[in-house]
Design an enzyme around this catalytic site. Sequence first.
Site, PDB file in Angstrom:
ATOM      1  N   TYR A   1       0.457  -1.233  -0.087  1.00  0.00           N
ATOM      2  CA  TYR A   1      -0.167   0.052  -0.145  1.00  0.00           C
ATOM      3  C   TYR A   1       0.622   1.319  -0.294  1.00  0.00           C
ATOM      4  CZ  TYR A   1      -4.936  -1.572   0.652  1.00  0.00           C
ATOM      5  OH  TYR A   1      -6.198  -2.482   0.471  1.00  0.00           O
TER       6      TYR A   1
ATOM      7  N   ASP B   1      -2.638 -18.212   0.412  1.00  0.00           N
ATOM      8  CA  ASP B   1      -3.989 -18.640  -0.458  1.00  0.00           C
ATOM      9  C   ASP B   1      -4.306 -19.921   0.248  1.00  0.00           C
ATOM     10  OD1 ASP B   1      -0.732 -19.861  -0.297  1.00  0.00           O
ATOM     11  OD2 ASP B   1      -1.740 -21.036  -2.764  1.00  0.00           O
TER      12      ASP B   1
ATOM     13  N   ASP C   1      -6.478  -6.905   4.372  1.00  0.00           N
ATOM     14  CA  ASP C   1      -7.504  -6.475   3.435  1.00  0.00           C
ATOM     15  C   ASP C   1      -8.057  -7.763   2.904  1.00  0.00           C
ATOM     16  OD1 ASP C   1      -9.220  -4.790   2.101  1.00  0.00           O
ATOM     17  OD2 ASP C   1      -8.096  -4.393   0.111  1.00  0.00           O
TER      18      ASP C   1
ATOM     19  N   ASP D   1     -12.416  -9.427   4.532  1.00  0.00           N
ATOM     20  CA  ASP D   1     -13.494  -9.513   3.655  1.00  0.00           C
ATOM     21  C   ASP D   1     -14.166 -11.289   4.179  1.00  0.00           C
ATOM     22  OD1 ASP D   1     -13.086  -6.207   3.922  1.00  0.00           O
ATOM     23  OD2 ASP D   1     -13.942  -6.583   1.460  1.00  0.00           O
TER      24      ASP D   1
HETATM   25  C1  IPM Z   1     -10.187  -1.228   4.019  1.00  0.00           C
HETATM   26  C2  IPM Z   1     -10.246  -1.085   2.947  1.00  0.00           C
HETATM   27  C3  IPM Z   1      -9.018   0.433   3.035  1.00  0.00           C
HETATM   28  C4  IPM Z   1      -8.412  -1.018   2.625  1.00  0.00           C
HETATM   29  C5  IPM Z   1      -9.727   1.295   1.057  1.00  0.00           C
HETATM   30  C6  IPM Z   1     -11.277   1.496   1.330  1.00  0.00           C
HETATM   31  C7  IPM Z   1      -8.587   1.980   1.192  1.00  0.00           C
HETATM   32  O1  IPM Z   1     -10.623  -2.119   2.301  1.00  0.00           O
HETATM   33  O2  IPM Z   1     -10.588  -0.734   4.909  1.00  0.00           O
HETATM   34  O3  IPM Z   1     -10.096  -2.515   4.266  1.00  0.00           O
HETATM   35  O4  IPM Z   1      -7.683  -1.012   1.734  1.00  0.00           O
HETATM   36  O5  IPM Z   1      -7.624  -0.573   3.393  1.00  0.00           O
HETATM   37 MG    MG Z   2     -11.045  -3.828   2.730  1.00  0.00          MG
END
Ligand code: IPM
Ligand code: MG
Length: 356
Positions: A141, A224, A248, A252
Amino acid sequence: MTHRILLLPGDGIGPEIVAEAQRVLEALDERYGLGCEVETAAIGGAGYDAAGEPLPEATLRQAREADAVLLGAVGGPRYDELPWALRPERGLLAIRSALGLFGNLRPAILYPQLAGASALREEVVAGLDLLIVRELTGGIYFGEPRGVRTLDNGERQGYNTLAYSDSEIERVARLAFEAARQRQGRVCSVDKANVLESSGLWREGVERVAGEYPDVELSHLYVDNAAMQLVRAPRQFDVVVTGNLFGDILSDCAAQLTGSIGMLPSASLDEAGKGLYEPVHGSAPDIAGRDQANPLAAILSAAMMLRYSLGRGDLADRVEAAVGDVLEAGLRTPDLQGGSRRVGTREMGAAVAARL
Ligand code: IPM
Ligand code: MG
């Protein structure tokens, strides 16, 4: 003692859900004398609208002066055409970096009342309680060099750099081991050490820190395989520690196991434990302003703030219990399956505040 809290509602559903978290903080103030002084500032697209940049200088100054920051969400289609540096997401990345918030805690807890809402079978997810510790201010990042360049053959090439230094690895590993001590005492470090040099160093660094925590059990997984294990048998995990990009993606994935990403809070901490708290979900522009968003992730983020930055773990417990109570009572926002009563953002927030 007065706690100075800065609210950064941001874009999309951000303002609606942060308003509900604020309602909960106000109720704690009234009933338990929390003692907080709340200010609001603009970030993301709202920052761009107010001051021409996604992280206005005044906002950063207020954030530095506050004891803790509670953020809603950033981003929206209105801002998609802006140049890279002015995009709402840049505001979020910039504040994480400027405040040195290297340690991102993302718990994924399945409330028993929502077991039926998970994408996985109930017997696979029942009792799920894991914590992802994501490195937040390094890795691909932020690595340099980055950009878009033109090759000799005239073709363009986009490129980024995945770099981690010893100290960056060790401090986030330490955070993970400390967290594991308060939990089940197990850390799983996730990397791609079979391919990436930066991951080789990551693994070495985590091993070094593990030496300071003989009471915590350490394992390693390639990313993975970790993704597969998360959906195959998620309860094997206690604390997962990983780099920025892998964290990240995996967070999710873990979020969905809990039935809705609308339930997941997060804390981003600096070396002194000061933090920025935000729901894991995004700005959901499609439902913004319609009283449909789930405010529970924002409310649970406020609970993390009480615990980690304001030294009020007792009040955090109350907030988390109240969230359990409203789910038990059958209240559900549209993102949550089951239950016996559909409610909107405001009614959900009011119900939590009423049960504190
Ligand atoms: C998160 C989001 C952010 C990230 C984006 C919105 C920049 O996806 O906080 O997980 O990638 O960190
Ligand atoms: Mg995210």
